[in-house]
Design a protein around this motif. Structure first.
Motif, mmCIF file in Angstrom:
data_model
loop_
_atom_site.group_PDB
_atom_site.id
_atom_site.type_symbol
_atom_site.label_atom_id
_atom_site.label_comp_id
_atom_site.label_asym_id
_atom_site.label_seq_id
_atom_site.Cartn_x
_atom_site.Cartn_y
_atom_site.Cartn_z
ATOM 1 N N SER A 34 0.867 -1.182 -0.081
ATOM 2 C CA SER A 34 -0.085 -0.117 0.153
ATOM 3 C C SER A 34 1.052 1.252 0.021
ATOM 4 C CB SER A 34 -1.062 0.048 1.321
ATOM 5 O OG SER A 34 -0.074 0.109 2.430
ATOM 6 N N GLU A 36 0.555 4.341 2.203
ATOM 7 C CA GLU A 36 -0.566 4.896 3.369
ATOM 8 C C GLU A 36 0.341 5.448 4.356
ATOM 9 O OE1 GLU A 36 -2.713 1.420 4.088
ATOM 10 O OE2 GLU A 36 -1.790 1.226 5.877
ATOM 11 N N SER A 79 -6.809 1.521 0.818
ATOM 12 C CA SER A 79 -6.422 2.085 2.224
ATOM 13 C C SER A 79 -7.475 3.339 2.519
ATOM 14 C CB SER A 79 -4.916 2.745 2.150
ATOM 15 O OG SER A 79 -4.201 1.698 1.788
ATOM 16 N N HIS A 82 -7.372 5.008 5.902
ATOM 17 C CA HIS A 82 -6.152 5.966 6.324
ATOM 18 C C HIS A 82 -6.527 7.472 5.595
ATOM 19 C CE1 HIS A 82 -3.806 3.219 8.543
ATOM 20 N NE2 HIS A 82 -3.792 2.433 7.380
ATOM 21 N N THR A 88 -1.351 9.489 1.788
ATOM 22 C CA THR A 88 -1.969 8.292 1.413
ATOM 23 C C THR A 88 -2.514 8.088 0.264
ATOM 24 O OG1 THR A 88 -2.583 7.787 3.730
ATOM 25 C CG2 THR A 88 -3.993 6.687 1.928
ATOM 26 N N SER A 90 -4.982 5.578 -1.951
ATOM 27 C CA SER A 90 -5.851 4.615 -2.085
ATOM 28 C C SER A 90 -6.658 4.285 -3.285
ATOM 29 C CB SER A 90 -6.825 4.353 -0.820
ATOM 30 O OG SER A 90 -7.917 3.379 -0.961
ATOM 31 N N HIS A 120 -0.554 -5.528 3.659
ATOM 32 C CA HIS A 120 -1.380 -4.676 4.110
ATOM 33 C C HIS A 120 -2.805 -5.435 4.624
ATOM 34 C CE1 HIS A 120 -4.086 -1.073 4.762
ATOM 35 N NE2 HIS A 120 -4.742 -1.145 3.586
ATOM 36 N N HIS A 154 -0.763 -1.122 13.807
ATOM 37 C CA HIS A 154 -0.254 -0.227 12.804
ATOM 38 C C HIS A 154 0.959 0.563 13.225
ATOM 39 C CE1 HIS A 154 -0.488 1.571 8.586
ATOM 40 N NE2 HIS A 154 -0.571 2.715 9.224
#
Length: 252
Positions: A34, A36, A79, A82, A88, A90, A120, A154
């Motif tokens: 990812s 993020e 993601s 986030h 980030t 996504s 992830h 995380h």
């Protein structure tokens, strides 16, 4: 294909391989990560870095008969949790599912087995859906997570330790802060309702205090050994996830 003494094949990077060097029906490992936030101290590409390192080390120790190739890392995932943190990126579940499905359909034209090495947690639901669909189509594909015992959710001690081992130059140790340290099960209702930002302004779920490269090395050794063993067993659950054939679960 390059080779090394004994029964181990040298890890092969698909992006740097020419097509005549691709062995018949190889095992292809596809790192999935990812882009993020990982708190104020870890880089945005942490999940991709970990997934790639696990895949490369599995390939380095794989039996020669697997003819293992490591595909380019898929560095964008799902993601959305986030959102609100700068940096980030996504692509969401629908786009990720389409990418996974089409990638495997293409890979399956020449690969023997395909395994997604996932770094992830937000990709898991989509991976299960995509791999389940692909297996129903007859493709020999599975996925496996990068996990280790005692890992916090995380950007905490576990991920920080792994990154101190893999890429210490990218860890801003002085900027590390503790976030929400509740267990993930307790956090989940708030995470589902409002995302990570609603739970912790730093983006950290856990506490990076005490992280070390030594702990990270041990975690990597565990992950590589586990992924290698699960690939060798080639047993999957209903979601296409590689599992321990002894009890049907991933050893964590």
């Amino acid at each position: 294909m390059r080779s090394t003494p004994g029964n181990l094949a040298a890890p092969s990077d698909l992006a740097h391989t020419v097509w005549p060097e691709v062995s018949s029906s190889p095992l292809v490992l596809v790192p999935l990560g990812s882009t993020e936030q990982h708190g104020p101290h870890l880089p945005l590409g942490t999940d991709a870095v970990v997934a790639r390192a696990v895949a490369e080390r599995v390939a380095a120790g794989a039996p020669a008969e697997w003819h293992t190739l490591v595909a380019p890392t898929m560095a964008y995932g799902s993601s959305g949790e986030h959102a609100g943190f700068a940096g980030t990126v996504s692509i969401g579940r629908e786009a990720l599912l389409a990418v996974l499905v089409e990638a495997v359909r293409s890979l399956a034209m020449w690969a023997g087995r395909i395994v997604f090495v996932n770094g992830h947690g937000g990709n898991v639901a989509t991976l299960g859906a995509a791999v389940g669909q692909l297996r129903a189509e007859g493709h020999r594909v599975a996925w496996v997570p990068c996990v280790a015992p005692g890992a916090d959710p995380h950007a905490g001690r576990w991920e920080t330790s792994v990154m101190l081992h893999l890429a210490p130059e990218d860890v801003r140790t002085a900027a590390a802060v503790a976030g929400d340290t509740r267990p993930l099960a307790d956090l989940m209702p708030d995470l589902v309702a409002g995302g990570v930002l609603a739970v912790t302004p730093s983006g950290v779920l856990g506490d990076p205090a005490g992280a070390s490269a030594e702990e990270g090395e041990k975690a990597m050794e565990f992950m590589v050994a586990t992924v290698t063993r699960l690939i060798a067993a080639d047993t999957v659950d209903a979601r296409g996830r590689l599992v321990d054939p002894a009890d049907g679960t991933v050893a964590e």
